[in-house]
Design a protein around this motif. Structure first.
Motif, PDB file in Angstrom:
ATOM      1  N   SER A 140       0.800  -1.223   0.000  1.00 16.38           N
ATOM      2  CA  SER A 140       0.000   0.000   0.000  1.00 16.38           C
ATOM      3  C   SER A 140       0.833   1.275   0.000  1.00 16.38           C
ATOM      4  N   GLU A 141       2.107   1.180   0.276  1.00 19.19           N
ATOM      5  CA  GLU A 141       2.932   2.368   0.456  1.00 19.19           C
ATOM      6  C   GLU A 141       2.865   3.313  -0.731  1.00 19.19           C
ATOM      7  N   VAL A 142       2.785   2.774  -1.949  1.00 15.06           N
ATOM      8  CA  VAL A 142       2.760   3.632  -3.138  1.00 15.06           C
ATOM      9  C   VAL A 142       1.477   4.456  -3.215  1.00 15.06           C
ATOM     10  N   GLY A 143       0.493   4.153  -2.350  1.00 16.67           N
ATOM     11  CA  GLY A 143      -0.743   4.916  -2.304  1.00 16.67           C
ATOM     12  C   GLY A 143      -0.751   6.034  -1.287  1.00 16.67           C
ATOM     13  N   ARG A 144       0.393   6.340  -0.703  1.00 14.27           N
ATOM     14  CA  ARG A 144       0.433   7.454   0.243  1.00 14.27           C
ATOM     15  C   ARG A 144       0.080   8.761  -0.478  1.00 14.27           C
ATOM     16  N   PRO A 145      -0.906   9.503   0.012  1.00 19.33           N
ATOM     17  CA  PRO A 145      -1.298  10.749  -0.667  1.00 19.33           C
ATOM     18  C   PRO A 145      -0.182  11.777  -0.767  1.00 19.33           C
ATOM     19  N   ILE A 146       0.764  11.735   0.155  1.00 18.27           N
ATOM     20  CA  ILE A 146       1.796  12.764   0.171  1.00 18.27           C
ATOM     21  C   ILE A 146       2.643  12.739  -1.097  1.00 18.27           C
ATOM     22  N   TYR A 147       2.718  11.602  -1.777  1.00 15.11           N
ATOM     23  CA  TYR A 147       3.450  11.564  -3.048  1.00 15.11           C
ATOM     24  C   TYR A 147       2.863  12.570  -4.046  1.00 15.11           C
ATOM     25  N   LEU A 148       1.560  12.769  -3.991  1.00 15.81           N
ATOM     26  CA  LEU A 148       0.913  13.674  -4.948  1.00 15.81           C
ATOM     27  C   LEU A 148       1.257  15.136  -4.683  1.00 15.81           C
ATOM     28  N   ASP A 149       1.755  15.434  -3.491  1.00 14.56           N
ATOM     29  CA  ASP A 149       2.207  16.788  -3.201  1.00 14.56           C
ATOM     30  C   ASP A 149       3.325  17.184  -4.161  1.00 14.56           C
ATOM     31  N   GLN A 150       4.307  16.300  -4.324  1.00 16.65           N
ATOM     32  CA  GLN A 150       5.422  16.596  -5.228  1.00 16.65           C
ATOM     33  C   GLN A 150       4.949  16.643  -6.679  1.00 16.65           C
ATOM     34  N   VAL A 151       4.045  15.743  -7.057  1.00 17.20           N
ATOM     35  CA  VAL A 151       3.520  15.751  -8.425  1.00 17.20           C
ATOM     36  C   VAL A 151       2.830  17.083  -8.721  1.00 17.20           C
ATOM     37  N   ALA A 152       2.009  17.548  -7.777  1.00 18.93           N
ATOM     38  CA  ALA A 152       1.286  18.800  -7.971  1.00 18.93           C
ATOM     39  C   ALA A 152       2.224  19.999  -7.987  1.00 18.93           C
ATOM     40  N   LEU A 153       3.323  19.931  -7.265  1.00 17.83           N
ATOM     41  CA  LEU A 153       4.323  20.999  -7.326  1.00 17.83           C
ATOM     42  C   LEU A 153       5.000  21.042  -8.688  1.00 17.83           C
ATOM     43  N   ASP A 154       5.264  19.864  -9.245  1.00 16.50           N
ATOM     44  CA  ASP A 154       5.940  19.793 -10.538  1.00 16.50           C
ATOM     45  C   ASP A 154       4.998  20.078 -11.704  1.00 16.50           C
ATOM     46  N   PHE A 155       3.705  19.766 -11.525  1.00 15.53           N
ATOM     47  CA  PHE A 155       2.710  19.963 -12.578  1.00 15.53           C
ATOM     48  C   PHE A 155       1.497  20.683 -11.991  1.00 15.53           C
ATOM     49  N   PRO A 156       1.615  21.946 -11.648  1.00 15.57           N
ATOM     50  CA  PRO A 156       0.509  22.652 -10.999  1.00 15.57           C
ATOM     51  C   PRO A 156      -0.751  22.741 -11.852  1.00 15.57           C
ATOM     52  N   GLU A 157      -0.606  22.643 -13.171  1.00 14.03           N
ATOM     53  CA  GLU A 157      -1.776  22.727 -14.045  1.00 14.03           C
ATOM     54  C   GLU A 157      -2.481  21.382 -14.217  1.00 14.03           C
ATOM     55  N   LEU A 158      -1.881  20.306 -13.717  1.00 13.10           N
ATOM     56  CA  LEU A 158      -2.448  18.963 -13.868  1.00 13.10           C
ATOM     57  C   LEU A 158      -3.597  18.757 -12.892  1.00 13.10           C
ATOM     58  N   LYS A 159      -4.771  18.395 -13.397  1.00 13.88           N
ATOM     59  CA  LYS A 159      -5.876  18.003 -12.528  1.00 13.88           C
ATOM     60  C   LYS A 159      -5.651  16.566 -12.089  1.00 13.88           C
ATOM     61  N   ILE A 160      -5.616  16.370 -10.778  1.00 10.56           N
ATOM     62  CA  ILE A 160      -5.384  15.038 -10.207  1.00 10.56           C
ATOM     63  C   ILE A 160      -6.616  14.639  -9.416  1.00 10.56           C
ATOM     64  N   VAL A 161      -7.216  13.514  -9.787  1.00 10.10           N
ATOM     65  CA  VAL A 161      -8.364  12.985  -9.049  1.00 10.10           C
ATOM     66  C   VAL A 161      -7.895  11.726  -8.343  1.00 10.10           C
ATOM     67  N   ALA A 162      -7.787  11.821  -7.025  1.00 13.35           N
ATOM     68  CA  ALA A 162      -7.243  10.746  -6.199  1.00 13.35           C
ATOM     69  C   ALA A 162      -8.391   9.937  -5.602  1.00 13.35           C
ATOM     70  N   GLY A 163      -8.517   8.702  -6.027  1.00 14.96           N
ATOM     71  CA  GLY A 163      -9.662   7.880  -5.650  1.00 14.96           C
ATOM     72  C   GLY A 163      -9.446   7.053  -4.403  1.00 14.96           C
ATOM     73  N   HIS A 164     -10.543   6.602  -3.843  1.00  9.74           N
ATOM     74  CA  HIS A 164     -10.568   5.692  -2.690  1.00  9.74           C
ATOM     75  C   HIS A 164     -10.254   6.388  -1.368  1.00  9.74           C
ATOM     76  N   ILE A 165     -10.482   7.691  -1.292  1.00  7.55           N
ATOM     77  CA  ILE A 165     -10.499   8.469  -0.039  1.00  7.55           C
ATOM     78  C   ILE A 165      -9.136   8.622   0.638  1.00  7.55           C
ATOM     79  N   GLY A 166      -8.236   7.650   0.461  1.00  9.02           N
ATOM     80  CA  GLY A 166      -6.908   7.773   1.049  1.00  9.02           C
ATOM     81  C   GLY A 166      -6.731   7.119   2.398  1.00  9.02           C
ATOM     82  N   TYR A 167      -7.759   6.460   2.898  1.00 10.70           N
ATOM     83  CA  TYR A 167      -7.650   5.781   4.200  1.00 10.70           C
ATOM     84  C   TYR A 167      -6.503   4.763   4.175  1.00 10.70           C
ATOM     85  N   PRO A 168      -5.688   4.674   5.199  1.00  9.52           N
ATOM     86  CA  PRO A 168      -5.759   5.320   6.517  1.00  9.52           C
ATOM     87  C   PRO A 168      -5.049   6.667   6.601  1.00  9.52           C
TER      88      PRO A 168
END
Length: 277
Positions: free
Chosen positions: A164-192
């Motif tokens: 499950s580690e690759v599903g940590r939401p914090i990874y998307l922080d760096q993606v959004a910094l590198d691609f601020p114009e990219l719309k990212i829809v992150a599914g499955h709520i992110g639990y836990p």
């Protein structure tokens, strides 16, 4: 589609699949079937079965996704296109690509959007055992930006028995910094890591969360609080059909106690804006 009540807004399911037999029979889903008690079919499922499930849950449109992993096509983009063609007013295509072949993936994304009319691209990190910050994802992000379609992915723990580690939401922080114009829809709520997902969505204008794979009764309190406060434009409804039927996903909707504006945004307004549908 059954008639909606006067107070019920349109419903759009942003995470669904019309499964092929090889998709729904794949052993990676055995753990999910133990939880859901789903019986594996023995023949291909006709598109009208999916439409009937949507009707039962008052879902007007479902975004149905291809499933591609390195070396494995569980639902191809052309199959998704053929399903959409059978019910174009009810089904919307979401493509997928094999990130292990970057140039081929970029060409396929262009074909999905420009020729097949798809409205987004979905890649699940756990299928490749790579986090979304891996370099193989970056051509996919660039292509989605070029074509102005959302990149859809999974956050949170993995139901199939994969790390499950690759599903940590914090990874998307760096993606959004590198691609601020990219719309990212992150599914499955992110639990836990739901609070982590909310933090990333709050920080970045173009990061969103969908509720797929969870019934309303199982929404973490953090996501409900977010929907009622500063996250009204950030959360989209999804089911993960056929693992969860639309009617089952929504049967406790009133327990959320959303006002009319927030309910309409959650059920369809945000999806229309983010996916351009």
């Amino acid at each position: 589609m059954s008639e909606q009540s006067a107070t019920q807004p349109e419903i759009i399911d942003v995470w669904a699949q019309h499964p092929t037999l090889r998709h729904i029979s794949d052993p990676i889903f055995d753990s999910l079937k133990r939880w859901t008690k789903m019986v594996t079919p023995t023949t291909e499922i006709p598109v009208p079965v999916t439409i009937a499930a949507m009707d039962a849950g008052n879902v007007s449109r479902s975004l149905i996704s291809a499933w591609q992993a390195p070396g494995k096509d569980l639902i191809t983009n052309d199959e998704v296109a053929s399903f959409v063609a059978q019910a174009p007013d009810r089904l919307v295509g979401i493509g997928s690509v094999d990130i292990s072949k970057p140039m081929q993936a970029v060409k396929e994304i262009r074909r999905c959007v420009q020729e097949l009319g798809f409205k987004g691209i979905r890649v699940l990190p756990w299928l490749a055992s790579l986090p979304p910050t891996d370099c193989l994802f970056y051509p996919i992000y660039a292509a989605c930006c070029e074509l102005d379609v959302p990149f859809c992915t999974q956050i949170g723990h993995t139901g199939p028995l994969m790390p499950s580690e690759v599903g940590r939401p914090i990874y998307l922080d760096q993606v959004a910094l590198d691609f601020p114009e990219l719309k990212i829809v992150a599914g499955h709520i992110g639990y836990p890591w739901t609070e982590e997902a909310i933090a990333v969505a709050t920080k970045h204008e173009n990061v969103f969360i969908d509720t797929s794979a969870y019934t309303v009764d199982r929404y973490p309190p953090e996501i409900i609080r977010y929907m009622k406060t500063n996250g009204k434009y950030k959360v989209l409804f999804g089911t993960n059909y056929p693992m969860i039927l639309p009617g089952k996903a929504l049967e406790s909707l009133d327990k959320l106690e959303l006002d009319d504006e927030r309910k309409a945004l959650f059920l369809s307004g945000n999806a229309k804006r983010v996916f351009g549908i």
